[in-house]
Design an enzyme around this catalytic site. Structure first.
Site, mmCIF file in Angstrom:
data_model
loop_
_atom_site.group_PDB
_atom_site.id
_atom_site.type_symbol
_atom_site.label_atom_id
_atom_site.label_comp_id
_atom_site.label_asym_id
_atom_site.label_seq_id
_atom_site.Cartn_x
_atom_site.Cartn_y
_atom_site.Cartn_z
ATOM 1 N N GLY A 119 0.785 -1.230 0.000
ATOM 2 C CA GLY A 119 0.000 0.000 0.000
ATOM 3 C C GLY A 119 0.816 1.278 0.000
ATOM 4 N N ARG B 176 -16.328 -14.931 -9.339
ATOM 5 C CA ARG B 176 -15.756 -13.596 -9.549
ATOM 6 C C ARG B 176 -16.872 -12.550 -9.583
ATOM 7 N NH1 ARG B 176 -11.865 -11.716 -14.595
ATOM 8 N NH2 ARG B 176 -13.333 -10.120 -15.238
ATOM 9 N N HIS C 78 0.659 1.055 -12.940
ATOM 10 C CA HIS C 78 1.381 -0.156 -13.323
ATOM 11 C C HIS C 78 2.870 0.188 -13.460
ATOM 12 C CE1 HIS C 78 1.979 -4.115 -15.041
ATOM 13 N NE2 HIS C 78 2.708 -3.548 -15.994
ATOM 14 N N GLY D 47 -9.280 -5.456 -19.972
ATOM 15 C CA GLY D 47 -8.021 -6.125 -20.287
ATOM 16 C C GLY D 47 -7.005 -5.980 -19.167
HETATM 17 C C1 GAR Z 1 3.290 -1.137 -7.407
HETATM 18 O O1 GAR Z 1 4.561 -1.196 -8.010
HETATM 19 C C2 GAR Z 1 2.196 -1.129 -8.479
HETATM 20 O O2 GAR Z 1 2.545 -0.365 -9.612
HETATM 21 C C3 GAR Z 1 2.122 -2.583 -8.804
HETATM 22 O O3 GAR Z 1 2.180 -3.236 -7.575
HETATM 23 C C4 GAR Z 1 2.976 -2.438 -6.676
HETATM 24 C C5 GAR Z 1 2.175 -2.202 -5.428
HETATM 25 O O4 GAR Z 1 2.943 -1.569 -4.452
HETATM 26 N N1 GAR Z 1 0.910 -2.889 -9.524
HETATM 27 C C6 GAR Z 1 0.839 -3.780 -10.498
HETATM 28 O O5 GAR Z 1 1.772 -4.473 -10.839
HETATM 29 C C7 GAR Z 1 -0.534 -3.896 -11.151
HETATM 30 N N2 GAR Z 1 -0.445 -4.579 -12.405
HETATM 31 P P1 GAR Z 1 2.234 -0.864 -3.227
HETATM 32 O O6 GAR Z 1 1.282 -1.891 -2.613
HETATM 33 O O7 GAR Z 1 3.380 -0.533 -2.288
HETATM 34 O O8 GAR Z 1 1.522 0.347 -3.736
#
Ligand code: GAR
EC number: 2.1.2.2
Length: 220
Positions: free
Chosen positions: A15, A68, A112, A146
């Site tokens: 988070g 889901r 992302h 997607g």
């Molecule tokens: C972040 O790097 C985010 O961009 C990635 O997960 C991490 C979460 O970190 N998200 C993805 O890969 C989504 N496809 P966080 O929980 O510390 O924010």
């Protein structure tokens, strides 16, 4: 009524991007506030961050739902009950279907850790290292059904340095994520950018367009 846009933030892990949004929302001039944080992983540290910030937080474990569709219905109901207008995915590791997205049309954002459309899905940073790219980064985009495919709002680039491993590159990208996500959310909730068809449309001048791009070495 504060007049600020109400965000629902969906998380699955640490988070740190949620924290960046919470910190931005703590500024009086920021045009949004976090109304609810939902994690599909009950043990996620992100829930702790929300509670520390005094924000409503709940776990909705997708594994406890029969399908889901049932999970996404409960998720949408919880967000709507909290008055959420915009949904921000912040390390939320589930795809969302058309029914859920239809409840928040053009108002679901994701961050992302790659320069999309390259390296969608899991382990984007490792994919980038494996391909030997010299510039990596992160992207905030509108969500469609997607995987990491929706219209792009903003991107930030970072260099890949010789000797980088996945952890080092991820940390460099994450630092930019924490700057980019609050910026992109601000652009979206103020209407400076919006999703129209399959594209992102900007309704303001080039100065705000430029704000959606961060280059290595850019000051501030
Ligand atoms: C972040 O790097 C985010 O961009 C990635 O997960 C991490 C979460 O970190 N998200 C993805 O890969 C989504 N496809 P966080 O929980 O510390 O924010």
């Amino acid at each position: 009524m504060s007049g600020r846009a109400k965000l629902g933030v969906l998380v699955s892990g640490s988070g740190s991007n949620l924290q960046a949004l919470l910190d931005a929302c703590a500024r009086p001039d920021y045009p949004a506030e976090v109304a609810l944080v939902v994690s599909n992983v009950p043990t996620a540290f992100a829930l702790e961050r929300a509670r520390t910030a005094g924000v409503a937080a709940r776990a909705l474990d997708h594994k406890t739902f029969g399908s889901r569709a049932d999970f996404e219905k409960a998720l949408g109901d919880a967000l709507e009950a909290a008055g959420v207008e915009w949904v921000c995915l912040a390390g939320f590791m589930r795809l969302l279907g058309a029914d859920f997205l239809g409840r928040f049309p053009g108002r679901v954002l994701n961050i992302h850790p790659s320069l999309l459309p390259a390296f969608t899905g899991l382990h984007a940073q490792r994919q980038a290292l494996d391909r030997g790219v010299k510039v990596a980064g992160c992207t905030v985009h509108f969500v469609d059904p997607g995987m990491d495919t929706g219209p792009i709002i903003a991107q930030a680039a970072v260099p890949v340095l010789s000797g980088d491993d996945e952890a080092a590159l991820s940390a460099r990208i994450l630092e930019e994520e924490h700057r980019l996500y609050p910026l992109a959310v601000k652009l979206a909730v103020t209407g400076a950018v919006r999703q129209e068809g399959g594209r992102t449309v900007s309704s303001v001048g080039p100065s705000v367009d430029t704000a959606g791009l961060r280059n290595p070495g850019e000051p501030g």
